[in-house]
Design a protein around this motif. Structure first.
Motif, PDB file in Angstrom:
ATOM      1  N   VAL A  35       0.893  -0.921   0.125  1.00  0.00           N
ATOM      2  CA  VAL A  35      -0.086   0.205  -0.511  1.00  0.00           C
ATOM      3  C   VAL A  35       1.375   0.974  -0.194  1.00  0.00           C
ATOM      4  N   SER A  36       0.420   2.005  -0.500  1.00  0.00           N
ATOM      5  CA  SER A  36       1.116   3.006  -1.248  1.00  0.00           C
ATOM      6  C   SER A  36       0.001   4.431  -1.050  1.00  0.00           C
ATOM      7  N   PHE A  37       0.446   5.663  -1.135  1.00  0.00           N
ATOM      8  CA  PHE A  37       0.132   6.830  -1.425  1.00  0.00           C
ATOM      9  C   PHE A  37       1.170   8.258  -1.758  1.00  0.00           C
ATOM     10  N   ALA A  38       0.413   8.511  -2.767  1.00  0.00           N
ATOM     11  CA  ALA A  38       1.272   9.217  -3.884  1.00  0.00           C
ATOM     12  C   ALA A  38      -0.081  11.084  -4.059  1.00  0.00           C
ATOM     13  N   ALA A  39      -0.631  12.192  -3.165  1.00  0.00           N
ATOM     14  CA  ALA A  39      -1.062  12.483  -3.103  1.00  0.00           C
ATOM     15  C   ALA A  39      -1.765  12.741  -4.465  1.00  0.00           C
ATOM     16  N   PRO A  40      -3.488  12.482  -4.351  1.00  0.00           N
ATOM     17  CA  PRO A  40      -4.302  12.058  -3.738  1.00  0.00           C
ATOM     18  C   PRO A  40      -4.722  10.941  -4.135  1.00  0.00           C
ATOM     19  N   ILE A  41      -3.739  10.241  -4.386  1.00  0.00           N
ATOM     20  CA  ILE A  41      -3.835   8.314  -4.777  1.00  0.00           C
ATOM     21  C   ILE A  41      -3.218   7.807  -3.991  1.00  0.00           C
ATOM     22  N   LEU A  42      -4.290   6.797  -3.490  1.00  0.00           N
ATOM     23  CA  LEU A  42      -3.436   5.614  -3.063  1.00  0.00           C
ATOM     24  C   LEU A  42      -3.947   4.541  -3.756  1.00  0.00           C
ATOM     25  N   THR A  43      -2.766   3.702  -3.113  1.00  0.00           N
ATOM     26  CA  THR A  43      -2.306   2.469  -4.427  1.00  0.00           C
ATOM     27  C   THR A  43      -2.077   0.777  -3.592  1.00  0.00           C
ATOM     28  N   ALA A  44      -2.952  -0.171  -3.675  1.00  0.00           N
ATOM     29  CA  ALA A  44      -2.521  -0.988  -3.596  1.00  0.00           C
ATOM     30  C   ALA A  44      -2.002  -2.323  -4.015  1.00  0.00           C
ATOM     31  N   ASP A  45      -0.583  -2.732  -4.542  1.00  0.00           N
ATOM     32  CA  ASP A  45      -0.146  -3.477  -5.385  1.00  0.00           C
ATOM     33  C   ASP A  45      -0.535  -4.784  -5.029  1.00  0.00           C
ATOM     34  N   TYR A  46      -0.950  -5.310  -5.138  1.00  0.00           N
ATOM     35  CA  TYR A  46      -1.236  -6.906  -4.736  1.00  0.00           C
ATOM     36  C   TYR A  46      -0.887  -7.736  -6.033  1.00  0.00           C
ATOM     37  N   GLY A 104     -11.768 -17.753  -6.781  1.00  0.00           N
ATOM     38  CA  GLY A 104     -11.986 -17.797  -5.986  1.00  0.00           C
ATOM     39  C   GLY A 104     -11.242 -17.319  -4.165  1.00  0.00           C
ATOM     40  N   ALA A 105     -10.775 -16.441  -4.530  1.00  0.00           N
ATOM     41  CA  ALA A 105      -9.724 -15.935  -3.141  1.00  0.00           C
ATOM     42  C   ALA A 105     -10.017 -14.046  -3.452  1.00  0.00           C
ATOM     43  N   THR A 106      -9.826 -13.204  -2.241  1.00  0.00           N
ATOM     44  CA  THR A 106     -10.652 -11.972  -2.490  1.00  0.00           C
ATOM     45  C   THR A 106      -9.085 -11.282  -1.401  1.00  0.00           C
ATOM     46  N   VAL A 107      -8.754 -10.542  -2.194  1.00  0.00           N
ATOM     47  CA  VAL A 107      -8.047  -9.087  -1.512  1.00  0.00           C
ATOM     48  C   VAL A 107      -9.160  -8.313  -1.231  1.00  0.00           C
ATOM     49  N   THR A 108      -8.600  -7.764   0.302  1.00  0.00           N
ATOM     50  CA  THR A 108      -9.145  -6.409   0.807  1.00  0.00           C
ATOM     51  C   THR A 108      -8.087  -5.405   1.389  1.00  0.00           C
ATOM     52  N   LEU A 109      -8.478  -4.062   1.067  1.00  0.00           N
ATOM     53  CA  LEU A 109      -8.380  -3.235   1.426  1.00  0.00           C
ATOM     54  C   LEU A 109      -8.900  -2.230   1.700  1.00  0.00           C
ATOM     55  N   ARG A 110      -8.150  -2.170   2.984  1.00  0.00           N
ATOM     56  CA  ARG A 110      -8.894  -0.319   4.347  1.00  0.00           C
ATOM     57  C   ARG A 110      -8.039   0.538   4.824  1.00  0.00           C
ATOM     58  N   PHE A 111      -9.001   1.687   4.493  1.00  0.00           N
ATOM     59  CA  PHE A 111      -7.730   2.544   4.284  1.00  0.00           C
ATOM     60  C   PHE A 111      -8.933   3.915   5.201  1.00  0.00           C
ATOM     61  N   ARG A 112      -8.033   4.357   6.022  1.00  0.00           N
ATOM     62  CA  ARG A 112      -8.875   6.163   6.936  1.00  0.00           C
ATOM     63  C   ARG A 112      -8.710   7.150   5.885  1.00  0.00           C
ATOM     64  N   VAL A 113      -9.706   7.872   6.053  1.00  0.00           N
ATOM     65  CA  VAL A 113      -9.855   9.141   5.816  1.00  0.00           C
ATOM     66  C   VAL A 113     -10.801   9.798   6.809  1.00  0.00           C
ATOM     67  N   GLN A 114      -9.798  11.390   6.791  1.00  0.00           N
ATOM     68  CA  GLN A 114     -10.599  12.813   7.613  1.00  0.00           C
ATOM     69  C   GLN A 114     -11.050  13.262   6.911  1.00  0.00           C
ATOM     70  N   ILE A 115     -12.772  13.835   7.277  1.00  0.00           N
ATOM     71  CA  ILE A 115     -13.715  14.267   6.727  1.00  0.00           C
ATOM     72  C   ILE A 115     -13.172  16.374   6.974  1.00  0.00           C
ATOM     73  N   ASN A 116     -13.105  16.347   6.075  1.00  0.00           N
ATOM     74  CA  ASN A 116     -12.506  18.054   5.569  1.00  0.00           C
ATOM     75  C   ASN A 116     -13.654  18.971   6.535  1.00  0.00           C
ATOM     76  N   GLY A 117     -13.355  19.435   7.741  1.00  0.00           N
ATOM     77  CA  GLY A 117     -13.993  19.948   8.858  1.00  0.00           C
ATOM     78  C   GLY A 117     -14.585  20.773   8.493  1.00  0.00           C
ATOM     79  N   ALA A 118     -14.856  21.794   7.040  1.00  0.00           N
ATOM     80  CA  ALA A 118     -15.536  22.671   6.641  1.00  0.00           C
ATOM     81  C   ALA A 118     -16.951  22.627   6.225  1.00  0.00           C
ATOM     82  N   LEU A 119     -16.790  21.140   5.892  1.00  0.00           N
ATOM     83  CA  LEU A 119     -18.200  20.902   4.773  1.00  0.00           C
ATOM     84  C   LEU A 119     -19.686  20.684   5.825  1.00  0.00           C
TER      85      LEU A 119
END
Length: 177
Positions: free
Chosen positions: A72-83, A93-108
């Motif tokens: 998993v890598s992040f180069a703003a604004p793109i998150l990449t998961a290179d399985y 039949g296999a599954t890959v799962t990507l999880r990540f968190r974001v913060q909501i803009n405080g002005a929305l």
């Protein structure tokens, strides 16, 4: 969805409850190989500026691929998961799962819809799929609020009017599916 792979994208509020400006969301992207042949070069990408820039910010270090940070890598604004590079082919039949968190803009403001779009490519990017999920600031995933009136619709026009009488103390139940 393509005939050989499927993807699913979901969102939840970190800690539960309401999606508030300044709060955090967790996205989960699941990609399953529903075909009978292994998928090569599986890569999941998520451009956090699409479709609207500036609504969310990636929480550094929160991305995991099958519960590990590897791939998993992040180069703003793109998150990449290179399985594919990290783990090889994705077996049938296999599954890959990507999880990540974001913060909501405080002005929305409340009512702002935040949409996230996840993309997956495989077989040297010759095949692809995407999925999206939305949440409203001020909303709680999995819950809805309803209000309105119950009346005897004598003229069957789906609107209250004229001499149609309001019905007091009625309970209305909604069922899904």
């Amino acid at each position: 969805f393509p005939t050989r792979r499927s993807s699913d994208l979901s969102v939840s509020v970190v800690g539960g409850g309401v999606a508030l400006a300044g709060g955090e969301l967790e996205y989960v992207v699941q990609v399953t190989n529903i075909g009978s042949v292994a998928a090569s070069n599986v890569v999941i990408t998520d451009n956090l500026d699409l479709p609207v820039a500036g609504q969310v910010t990636y929480v550094g270090g929160s991305g995991t691929l099958n519960s590990a940070a590897a791939g998993v890598s992040f180069a703003a604004p793109i998150l990449t998961a290179d399985y594919g590079t990290t783990y090889g082919t994705l077996a049938p039949g296999a599954t890959v799962t990507l999880r990540f968190r974001v913060q909501i803009n405080g002005a929305l403001p409340i009512g702002t819809t935040i949409t996230n779009i996840g993309d997956v490519t495989w077989n040297a990017a010759t095949q692809n799929n995407s999925d999206s999920v939305s949440i409203d600031v001020g909303g709680t995933p999995g819950f809805a609020n309803l209000n309105g009136n119950v009346w005897h619709d004598a003229d069957f026009d789906n609107g209250i009017g004229g001499s149609e009488r309001s019905l007091q103390n009625w309970t209305v139940e909604f069922y899904r599916n």
